[in-house]
Structure formats: structure tokens, C-alpha cells
Scaffold this active site. Structure first.
Site, PDB file in Angstrom:
ATOM      1  N   THR A 110      48.492 -47.185 102.272  1.00  0.00           N
ATOM      2  CA  THR A 110      47.839 -47.939 101.045  1.00  0.00           C
ATOM      3  C   THR A 110      46.447 -48.273 101.719  1.00  0.00           C
ATOM      4  O   THR A 110      46.335 -48.553 102.989  1.00  0.00           O
ATOM      5  CB  THR A 110      48.703 -48.910 100.804  1.00  0.00           C
ATOM      6  OG1 THR A 110      50.075 -48.692 100.444  1.00  0.00           O
ATOM      7  CG2 THR A 110      48.083 -49.620  99.629  1.00  0.00           C
TER       8      THR A 110
ATOM      9  N   ARG B  93      57.723 -43.591  89.960  1.00  0.00           N
ATOM     10  CA  ARG B  93      57.774 -44.373  90.703  1.00  0.00           C
ATOM     11  C   ARG B  93      56.658 -45.301  91.087  1.00  0.00           C
ATOM     12  O   ARG B  93      55.772 -45.021  91.087  1.00  0.00           O
ATOM     13  CB  ARG B  93      58.337 -43.942  92.113  1.00  0.00           C
ATOM     14  CG  ARG B  93      58.575 -44.922  93.254  1.00  0.00           C
ATOM     15  CD  ARG B  93      57.415 -45.023  94.221  1.00  0.00           C
ATOM     16  NE  ARG B  93      57.722 -46.000  95.381  1.00  0.00           N
ATOM     17  CZ  ARG B  93      56.620 -46.418  96.293  1.00  0.00           C
ATOM     18  NH1 ARG B  93      55.094 -45.974  95.938  1.00  0.00           N
ATOM     19  NH2 ARG B  93      56.937 -47.282  97.348  1.00  0.00           N
ATOM     20  N   VAL B  94      56.944 -46.664  91.201  1.00  0.00           N
ATOM     21  CA  VAL B  94      55.740 -47.810  91.181  1.00  0.00           C
ATOM     22  C   VAL B  94      56.200 -48.860  92.520  1.00  0.00           C
ATOM     23  O   VAL B  94      57.306 -49.159  92.566  1.00  0.00           O
ATOM     24  CB  VAL B  94      55.500 -48.621  90.157  1.00  0.00           C
ATOM     25  CG1 VAL B  94      54.686 -49.672  90.427  1.00  0.00           C
ATOM     26  CG2 VAL B  94      54.952 -47.838  88.996  1.00  0.00           C
ATOM     27  N   GLY B  95      55.345 -48.692  93.555  1.00  0.00           N
ATOM     28  CA  GLY B  95      55.743 -49.660  94.496  1.00  0.00           C
ATOM     29  C   GLY B  95      55.223 -51.059  94.499  1.00  0.00           C
ATOM     30  O   GLY B  95      54.882 -51.417  93.235  1.00  0.00           O
TER      31      GLY B  95
ATOM     32  N   THR C  56      50.064 -53.131 102.897  1.00  0.00           N
ATOM     33  CA  THR C  56      50.669 -51.884 103.230  1.00  0.00           C
ATOM     34  C   THR C  56      51.930 -51.487 103.954  1.00  0.00           C
ATOM     35  O   THR C  56      52.216 -52.497 104.765  1.00  0.00           O
ATOM     36  CB  THR C  56      49.432 -51.101 103.893  1.00  0.00           C
ATOM     37  OG1 THR C  56      49.863 -49.669 104.131  1.00  0.00           O
ATOM     38  CG2 THR C  56      49.289 -51.795 105.280  1.00  0.00           C
ATOM     39  N   GLY C  57      52.427 -50.651 103.513  1.00  0.00           N
ATOM     40  CA  GLY C  57      53.674 -50.404 104.328  1.00  0.00           C
ATOM     41  C   GLY C  57      54.948 -49.801 103.301  1.00  0.00           C
ATOM     42  O   GLY C  57      54.418 -49.051 102.483  1.00  0.00           O
TER      43      GLY C  57
ATOM     44  N   GLY D 127      56.702 -49.934 100.299  1.00  0.00           N
ATOM     45  CA  GLY D 127      56.560 -50.497  99.064  1.00  0.00           C
ATOM     46  C   GLY D 127      57.724 -51.105  98.470  1.00  0.00           C
ATOM     47  O   GLY D 127      57.526 -52.211  97.911  1.00  0.00           O
TER      48      GLY D 127
END
Length: 312
Positions: free
Chosen positions: A168, A196-198, A219-220, A222
Site C-alpha cells: 500500500t 474485497r475492501v481492506g 500498510t500490511g 489489510g
């Protein structure tokens, strides 16, 4: 006006070795990070807002196919691209968020437009794209977002029936007027299910900013960051536990790690201009520039940024 204005950015965090990344690609990442941090720094230097600075830095990375946002976004299991982004103004605590858009060249600019010109905080999918059209934001066809590297990654992921990639991009900034802002943008996971949403577009999970306390961009993994509300966790440890920035970041890295899986990595900035690059992966693509100090660009854990300390 203060002289401790600063911008810090990340281009994602990964587990890979120097041999796997390679010297050529490392040099390209370093150049991309420098270009992005300078895009935001020039705005701050001219007395511009933290909001405009983080937008500019993130736009630079969205336009660079190396990074998993915009041009370099990961394809879904259906070979489509879905982008999520969010931006938050620490002065007003207003935010703009966008999820699941497919054709917006710069999702972070759409998020900012939502924050400034909409009565809503988040727009998703076709409605968000229609809003982008109404506000004359640049749209691109599917071919613009296709990259050979990401298509190869999709084929490999589909063979293994897995999702890959945690990258990200994001930025945090403190301007000359003492205002904080944070921004995060992502192309998601390779081979993720459509829809899909993180964590990236969720206020308090992937992004958070409050002038009194901090600005954070994550970041990482999600799903893990989303469940842990990582960005707000940093805020809460600073505000309610009274921890210094470094200690708050170290604690936020591991809260509920026994129950919530996945790596959490983030950049954080406090009102005094202190920066933390906190990550549990082997590397984080990152950069920082404070006022007229030298530009710091780092990738590996040992790339210590001098006075900006990171979690070890």
C-alpha cells in the site's frame, strides 16, 4: 509559522531479501520514493497545506507502476482492478474515502474531492466513479492499469489458490501552520475477490489524523490492520496512555497479535514533527524530509534515518 514541517511516506512493506529485490529494482524504488517525498515537500516549502502535500506524494506513487496503487495496482481474481484510498485532515478531522473504483487514475485525489465537495465520508464502486466524472477527475481504461509483473503474479497466485502482496502507499505530513494530514492508497491484493475492501480506506484502521495527537498511514495485511484498528490504536496510546511516539508505535505493532494474524506496518508523525517508521516485515519502502534537512530514503531495516528512529 513553525520550522518543523515535515513529510514522511511509505511505498509498502514486504518480506523479501536483497537478492530477491535486486540492485536495479532497489534503485528504481529509491528514485520513486525520492520523487514522491519531494512532490509533497515542495508544497510544504511554499507554505501549502499538509492535505495537499500528502495528496501530491501519494499521487506520485499512484502514477508509478512499481507501487501497488493506481497504475501499479494488483489485479483481482477476475483480472479487474479495484482501488481503495483515504485522506484525513488533522485540523478539521474531516476525511474522504473511496473503495472499489476501477478506472480512476488517482484514487487519492478522488478521496480528497469527496472530503472537500461531498456531504459523505465514503463512496464506493460505480457511485464513486460517477462522482469522479462529475468533478472532472481523470479516468483510464483497463489497459492503463495492466502491468506484466502483476499479471504474472496473478497467474502464480491463481495456481496456488492464494492471495499475495501487502503493499500500500501512504503519506503523513505536518505543515508550517501546525496542521497534520494522512493519506493511504492501495491496489489491494493480487487475486482478491472482487468487492474485497481492506484497511486502507477505513478511518481509524489504515489512516488517521488529528492535529492534537498524530497522523498515521498503514500498510500490511489489510484484514489484520482492519481488525486491530491500527491507526487509531497509535492515536489512543498517545492520547490516553501518554506514551512517547516511539513507544506508542512499538506497542501498536503487537496489540492483540495473539488473536489477530498478519503483519501491521505504518508510518506515524506527531505535532512536534517526530517521525516513526514501524514495521515487522524485512523491509519497508520509505522516505522522509524535514524542512531543509537532507532527504532520507530507506528500504532495509538497517537503513537508519538518523534522528527519525524506527522500530528495531
Amino acid at each position: 509559522m513553525g520550522n518543523n514541517w515535515v513529510i514522511a511516506i511509505h511505498g509498502g512493506a514486504e518480506n523479501q531479501s536483497k537478492e530477491e529485490l535486486g540492485e536495479t529494482k532497489q534503485a528504481a524504488y529509491e528514485q520513486g520514493l525520492e520523487n514522491a517525498v519531494m512532490a509533497g515537500w515542495h508544497i510544504l516549502k511554499e507554505g501549502g497545506s499538509a492535505v495537499d502535500a500528502v495528496e501530491a506524494a501519494v499521487r506520485s506513487m499512484e502514477n508509478n507502476p512499481l507501487f501497488n496503487a493506481g497504475k501499479g495496482g494488483s489485479p483481482t481474481s477476475e483480472h479487474t482492478h479495484e482501488f481503495d484510498a483515504a485522506i484525513m485532515d488533522g485540523k478539521t478531522m474531516k476525511a474522504g474515502c473511496v473503495a472499489g473504483v476501477q478506472h480512476v487514475k488517482n484514487p487519492i485525489s478522488l478521496a480528497k474531492t469527496i472530503m472537500q465537495d461531498s456531504k459523505h465520508v465514503m463512496l464506493c464502486g460505480p457511485g464513486a466513479e460517477e462522482f469522479a466524472k462529475q468533478h472532472s477527475l481523470e479516468l483510464k481504461g483497463d489497459a492503463y492499469f495492466l502491468t506484466e509483473e502483476k499479471e504474472k503474479a496473478l497467474k502464480e497466485a491463481q495456481k496456488e489458490e492464494a492471495t499475495t502482496g501487502h503493499d500500500t502507499v501512504g503519506a503523513v505530513a505536518l505543515d508550517m501552520h501546525g496542521n497534520l494530514a494522512a493519506a493511504t492508497s492501495t491496489g489491494g491484493l493480487v487475486n482478491q475477490l472482487p468487492g474485497r475492501v481492506g484497511d486502507s480506506p477505513i478511518v481509524g484502521s489504515g489512516v488517521y489524523a488529528n492535529n492534537e495527537v498524530c497522523a498515521v498511514s498503514c500498510t500490511g495485511d489489510g484484514e489484520g490492520i482492519l481488525l486491530a484498528n491500527t491507526a487509531h490504536e497509535v492515536y489512543a496510546l498517545l492520547k490516553y496512555k501518554g506514551l512517547p511516539l516511539k513507544e506508542a508505535c512499538q506497542e501498536a505493532l503487537h496489540v492483540y497479535a495473539d488473536r489477530i494474524e498478519g503483519d501491521r506496518n505504518f508510518i506515524a508523525l506527531d505535532p512536534q514533527g517526530n517521525v516513526e517508521f514501524s514495521f515487522v516485515t524485512s523491509l519497508m519502502f520509505r522516505a522522509c524530509k524535514q524542512a531543509d534537512a537532507p532527504t532520507y530514503v530507506g528500504i532495509w531495516r538497517e537503513d537508519t534515518p538518523g534522528r527519525q528512529a524506527e522500530d528495531q
